[in-house]
Design an enzyme around this catalytic site. Structure first.
Site, mmCIF file in Angstrom:
data_model
loop_
_atom_site.group_PDB
_atom_site.id
_atom_site.type_symbol
_atom_site.label_atom_id
_atom_site.label_comp_id
_atom_site.label_asym_id
_atom_site.label_seq_id
_atom_site.Cartn_x
_atom_site.Cartn_y
_atom_site.Cartn_z
ATOM 1 N N TYR A 111 1.025 -1.143 -0.036
ATOM 2 C CA TYR A 111 -0.086 0.031 0.056
ATOM 3 C C TYR A 111 0.886 1.145 0.059
ATOM 4 C CZ TYR A 111 -4.314 2.715 0.902
ATOM 5 O OH TYR A 111 -5.111 3.760 0.936
ATOM 6 N N LYS A 166 -20.998 -19.715 -11.066
ATOM 7 C CA LYS A 166 -20.250 -19.608 -12.107
ATOM 8 C C LYS A 166 -18.591 -19.343 -11.744
ATOM 9 C CE LYS A 166 -20.396 -19.533 -16.855
ATOM 10 N NZ LYS A 166 -20.719 -18.324 -17.630
#
Length: 468
Positions: A111, A166
């Site tokens: 970060y 899916k």
């Protein structure tokens, strides 16, 4: 909606002197249920608590079992769990980190402030996003809930369980990270705008369960305006797997696709895609049939895509209903409605007829009905041989497209995928009940992946050769 097998768990507290487990089993059996597991939760001198797992194929039967057990003296139903709902509890997927963060130094690299260096590099060269972000292996599974399974139009929130599933299949079969995104139904222009706005994050777009005719415009525009693969699985996945099965079926009956008369029944998204796939594979005599009868180039149609369809099919300009044009046909492929194909229709077909009854959940004719007349039979169902299942297709196609960073998934790549699926069954193995491999065949994804990459490179849409 399909009457699929449901599974419930009843936690029963039973007084040993007043009721026996045999009485419970009799009730379940008489109603048509099946006890598949018994777990003792707590055993006492006078009472026992057990979890009874029951399979049943009808909600009415499920309720009858529950009410009948409630009426037994000495039995208390403490809890009822639906095992399907339990699987979905809290969703079926999650995001996990690939890097451990145990101190400030590690945090600064993933970060701020060190991440700024990576951002600046990508800003100068956007292609680096494939190297330094999740884009290289991430697909968006996008639906508006307007054509979900056999449910039709449902809320986008209600479509999420399907899209999560899916995403699970993408991960399990091809190690592709897929993320479900369900949007509120809107006009095609707005859907296109939303997907384009999301596209920088993803290496590919899988459109799923979007209704016809808007699905055609959405996919076509996105393919033109994005430089990443866009694939509407309901159209092309079905078409690819159907062609794979047909190639093996034609081998059994010793026929060539170019000389076959093929009936495609149901000219919606799947029917059009199947037809295009068959034409790409060399078919020359395809007749499309819908409620209005056979489509012919002599007529004008108001429905989107029908005039273009008619222009490239039905070369002999045959007219009439299904029972008229199916005579002497070699192949029937249905993506239409239950029960519309009759035994007499199959009897009127050419020798060794091939029947793909793909309407879901109930086919145009059942294999049991067609068996005396059809040489080779396929459906979209898992409880019969030769299931045409999109799961065979999309993991491998996207694996290949992502690995070679393809700009699109073109017709050549789809044809290569179909041939790859067909070839996973050897000539010695192919028979009337085995023309399509199992979704769990470990060779399918890798075979498709390799074939798709080769086709992408040959057609100039690959941006890299991952195998060099």
């Amino acid at each position: 909606m399909s009457r699929a097998m449901m599974s419930i768990i009843l936690r029963l507290e039973m007084e040993k002197e007043n009721v026996s487990f045999g009485e419970i089993a009799t009730i379940v059996s008489n109603v048509g249920g099946d006890i598949v597991a018994i777990d003792v939760i707590k055993e006492g001198k006078h009472k026992t608590t057990r979890d009874i797992s029951i399979n049943v194929n009808d909600e009415t039967k499920q309720e009858r079992i529950i009410q009948s057990i409630k009426q037994l003296p000495g039995v208390v139903i403490k809890h009822i769990s639906d095992r399907t709902f339990l699987v979905h509890l809290g969703g079926k997927i999650h995001v996990s980190s690939k890097v451990e963060i145990d101190n400030r130094e590690e945090m600064s690299r993933v970060y701020t402030p060190e991440v700024a260096r990576v951002c600046e590099a990508i800003d100068e060269d956007p292609n680096l996003a494939y190297q330094f972000t999740i884009k290289r292996n991430t697909v968006a599974v996008i639906s508006d809930g307007t054509a979900v399974l056999g449910l039709g139009t449902i809320r986008p929130e209600a479509a999420m369980p399907v899209m999560e599933g899916k995403a699970m299949l993408f991960k399990q079969f091809a190690n592709v990270d897929a993320f479900p995104i369900c949007i509120n139904p809107c006009n095609p222009e707005e859907t296109i705008r939303i997907v384009k706005a999301l596209s920088p994050t993803f290496g590919g777009i899988n459109l799923e369960d979007i209704g016809s005719p808007q699905c055609f415009e959405i996919e076509e525009r996105l393919k033109q305006e994005l430089d990443i693969p866009v694939f509407h699985d309901d159209q092309h996945g079905t078409a690819i797997v159907a062609l794979a099965g047909l190639l093996n079926a034609l081998h059994i009956v010793n026929k060539d696709i170019a000389s076959c008369k093929i009936i495609v029944c149901g000219i919606g998204a799947a029917g059009m895609a199947i037809t295009n796939m068959l034409l790409t594979a060399g078919a020359t005599n395809i007749i499309g049939v819908d409620m209005e009868g056979a489509l012919t180039r002599d007529k004008f149609y108001d429905r989107p895509g029908w005039n273009d369809f008619a222009d490239k099919t039905n070369p002999r300009k045959e007219t009439g209903a299904l029972h008229d044009v199916i005579q002497d046909a070699d192949v029937f492929i249905g993506v239409s409605a239950p029960g519309i194909l009759k035994n007499g229709n199959i009897k009127s077909m050419a020798k060794d007829p091939i029947v793909f009854a793909l309407a879901n959940p109930h086919p145009e004719i059942t294999p049991d009905e067609a068996k005396p007349y059809a040489k080779v039979m396929a459906t979209g169902r898992s409880d019969y041989p030769n299931q045409v299942n999109n799961v065979l297709c999309f993991p491998g196609i996207f694996r290949g497209a992502l690995d070679c960073r393809a700009r699109e998934i073109n017709e050549e790549m789809k044809l290569a995928a179909a041939k790859a699926i067909a070839s996973t069954i050897s000539e010695d193995e192919v028979n009337e009940d085995y023309i399509i491999p199992s979704v769990f065949n470990e060779h399918v994804v890798q075979s498709i992946r390799n074939a798709v990459i080769e086709a992408a490179i040959k057609t100039g849409v690959a941006r890299r050769n991952p195998d060099q």
